[in-house]
Write a protein that holds these residues in place. Structure first.
Motif: not given
Ligand SMILES: NC(=O)c1ccc[n+]([C@@H]2O[C@H](COP(=O)([O-])OP(=O)(O)OC[C@H]3O[C@@H](n4cnc5c(N)ncnc54)[C@H](OP(=O)(O)O)[C@@H]3O)[C@@H](O)[C@H]2O)c1
Length: 284
Positions: A178-182, A196-216
């Motif tokens: 399961x962790x790999x799916x996440x 959707x127009x964001x810089x790739x690095x920014x999009x990754x930071x947003x996605x990563x923190x969103x999933x980590x924060x939602x998990x927490x």
């Protein structure tokens, strides 16, 4: 953790998973002198842990030792050679725990004999004490042994006992892999954000923190996942618009149904292989 065990806890393989379990045991109060680690070449970090905590270390199974617990955490592909020399450690009071993916109770029994044995499937967040483990005990495991194994496994997160050994394949498909799916969900969200127009690095930071924060949030909240989802979905809003796509008939549910069925099928095939390996050598 106060443990009543009639012999040392023998950890076989102190790599990623075994090393994390050992660190968790010591942190939760298991005495170093109650543990014997068998590993031919522990990493510098594990070697330091052993030296600092008074854990005994051997490169091969020592003669004359009868284990209270044998906790096997080596790669599945070396189980065939690792198990036979451990047989001398097994006594009537010993309980064996294996976390090796795809190695059945039958496979372990063929090498170590008819002993109390538990198959457990942890997952990667065990490394930070935030995993979840599915476990199945054979009918030789006493209530006291099950409680002991539960205590040893729970240092890496909650432990869920399943009813049949076959359920371990489903556990593998849901939480083991399961962790790999996440992590992939993060990649998909980031890529969609880039489109959707964001810089790739920014999009990754947003996605990563969103999933980590939602998990927490999910971890800390008493609410279930559906309630947490509903809490952030206003009728007619942006979240509702995205969820209408994700929850459509061709959305995430059928995708996950297929993905988890594929993982479960593969787990069954690997378990079948471990049975066939032994059959082909005439050890059944
Ligand atoms: N990592 C996970 O998230 C995860 C999740 C669920 C289940 N598991 C299961 O956990 C088991 C271990 O995985 P891992 O990722 O922790 O592997 P790992 O990091 O490679 O650890 C295995 C350890 O066993 C040692 N070893 C090799 N041969 C040995 C022997 N003859 N006697 C004693 N120790 C020996 C290895 O030493 P060398 O490095 O010197 O070879 C290594 O330190 C696997 O069976 C896997 O299926 C892991």
């Amino acid at each position: 953790m106060s443990i009543a065990v009639s012999g040392p806890i023998v950890l076989v393989g102190a790599g990623n998973m075994g090393g994390a379990m050992l660190a968790g045991w010591l942190k939760s109060g298991v005495r170093g002198s109650d543990v014997l680690v068998i590993d031919p070449g522990p990493s510098p970090a594990v070697a330091k842990l052993l030296a600092d905590s008074g854990v005994q270390h051997a490169t091969v199974a020592p003669a004359g030792v009868k284990a209270g617990v044998i906790f096997v955490a080596v790669k599945p592909q070396v189980m065939e050679t690792v198990l036979p020399p451990l047989k001398g450690l097994v006594a009537p009071q010993t309980v064996i725990v294996s976390v090796a993916a795809g190695k059945t109770l039958g496979f372990i029994e063929r090498h170590l004999g008819e002993a109390a044995t538990v198959r457990a499937m942890p997952n990667t967040p065990a490394m930070i004490g935030r995993g979840v483990t599915g476990a199945f005990a054979n009918d030789r495991v006493s209530e006291a042994q099950r409680a002991l194994v539960h205590d040893l496994l729970k240092v890496s997160g909650p432990v869920e006992w399943v009813r049949t050994e076959a359920d371990i394949d489903a556990v593998t498909a849901v939480s083991g892999s399961g962790p790999a799916y996440v992590f992939y969900l993060v990649e998909c969200m980031a890529e969609a954000g880039r489109k959707a127009g964001l810089e790739a690095d920014l999009a990754m930071r947003l996605a990563r923190e969103t999933v980590a924060g939602a998990g927490e949030l999910l971890h800390q909240s008493p609410d279930d996942a559906a309630r947490l989802r509903q809490n952030v979905t206003s009728p007619g809003g942006t979240t509702a618009a995205a969820l209408a796509v994700l929850m459509a008939d061709d959305g995430m549910q059928p995708l996950f149904d297929r993905a988890i069925a594929a993982a479960r099928k593969r787990a069954e095939e690997l378990a079948g292989n471990s049975r066939r390996d032994s059959v082909s050598r005439g050890s059944l």
